[in-house]
Scaffold this motif. Structure first.
Motif, mmCIF file in Angstrom:
data_model
loop_
_atom_site.group_PDB
_atom_site.id
_atom_site.type_symbol
_atom_site.label_atom_id
_atom_site.label_comp_id
_atom_site.label_asym_id
_atom_site.label_seq_id
_atom_site.Cartn_x
_atom_site.Cartn_y
_atom_site.Cartn_z
ATOM 1 N N ARG A 187 0.837 -1.204 0.000
ATOM 2 C CA ARG A 187 0.000 0.000 0.000
ATOM 3 C C ARG A 187 0.870 1.252 0.000
ATOM 4 O O ARG A 187 0.597 2.221 -0.717
ATOM 5 C CB ARG A 187 -0.922 0.002 1.217
ATOM 6 N N ALA A 188 1.929 1.253 0.800
ATOM 7 C CA ALA A 188 2.833 2.401 0.854
ATOM 8 C C ALA A 188 3.494 2.648 -0.502
ATOM 9 O O ALA A 188 3.619 3.797 -0.951
ATOM 10 C CB ALA A 188 3.891 2.190 1.932
ATOM 11 N N ILE A 191 1.011 4.259 -2.827
ATOM 12 C CA ILE A 191 0.839 5.693 -2.561
ATOM 13 C C ILE A 191 1.923 6.501 -3.274
ATOM 14 O O ILE A 191 1.649 7.524 -3.914
ATOM 15 C CB ILE A 191 0.863 5.971 -1.044
ATOM 16 N N ASP A 230 -8.158 3.352 -2.602
ATOM 17 C CA ASP A 230 -7.726 2.779 -1.326
ATOM 18 C C ASP A 230 -8.884 2.091 -0.621
ATOM 19 O O ASP A 230 -8.718 1.009 -0.035
ATOM 20 C CB ASP A 230 -7.138 3.887 -0.450
#
Length: 249
Positions: A187-188, A191, A230
């Motif tokens: 997820r990071a 981003i 997200d």
């Protein structure tokens, strides 16, 4: 598996009734419009092209591993829809007398990365591109006075919003079985990818964005799009189609 079958049905129905486009009206592109959009639309037209052969291999392996036989067909149906977008934009470009791009650097970079990141990474790249494209087509539609191009933008935008849901749903399914630290790391990375892609689009397509939305609104909408993606990837939304293909409103 039910999710893939539902999406396959959606894409097949959408292929049969994508909505009418008034091609006989011509491009009707003013000199001012041409100055704003010509170089930008060539880049996006080139980006819509691509067979998706590499990600299709990833999808087949995933289907063999999970028994989700409908997923590769659903993914191919999405790429068929992207090919229609490329053909329609190319037809408009030809009508407007704008030369097409043979090669595009940023498109090549995205394809290089997709080939080396597996199914999860490839889908992250795709959903990033399509999420930001949703904002771009809103800007392009507002930036032009060409009725034909405005119709095309509206049609492509309807399709792209569903592509984002399909791809995000699959990422959610892929990450559902991952350890929490691995999922958080991915997820990071997503981003960072999303933010970087937004910056590239803001720089390379600044004329269209300035004429259609303005840079501040563009970045605000990027934040909104990220929250949508997200939420889907985190499983807070089922990620099913949200429109019926027969509806063109």
């Amino acid at each position: 598996m039910n999710a893939s079958a539902g999406w396959l049905d959606y894409f097949r129905l959408n292929a049969r009734c994508p909505g009418p486009i008034a091609w006989n009206a011509g491009a009707s592109l003013s000199a001012a419009d041409r100055f704003v959009i010509a170089s930008s639309i060539r880049i996006f037209q080139r980006g819509e092209e691509g067979s998706g052969r590499t990600i299709a291999r990833f999808a087949r392996r995933y289907a063999e591993r999970t028994g989700d036989a409908a997923f590769p067909s659903a993914l191919q149906a999405l790429f068929d829809e992207e090919a229609r977008h490329a053909n329609d934009l190319g037809r408009f470009i030809d009508l407007a007398g704008i030369s097409r791009l043979r090669n595009e650097f940023s498109d090549g970079v995205f394809r290089f990365m997709r080939h080396r990141t597996g199914l999860d990474g490839a889908l992250c790249l795709l959903v990033t591109a399509e999420s930001i494209a949703c904002i771009y087509y809103r800007a392009l539609r507002a930036a032009t006075s060409s009725p034909l191009l405005r119709e095309l933008c509206a049609q492509i935008l309807r399709d792209e919003t569903q592509h984002v849901r399909f791809q995000s749903q699959r990422i959610a399914l892929l990450r559902g079985s991952l350890p929490a630290p691995v999922s958080a790391a991915r997820r990071a990375a997503h981003i960072v990818l999303f933010a970087g892609a937004a910056m590239v689009v803001a720089l390379r397509h600044r004329r269209v964005l300035a004429a259609g939305l303005g840079p501040r609104r563009f970045f605000r909408l990027c934040r909104v799009e990220w929250r949508v993606v997200d939420r889907l990837v985190m499983g807070d939304d089922a990620g099913r189609p949200t429109r019926h293909p027969a509806s063109h409103a």
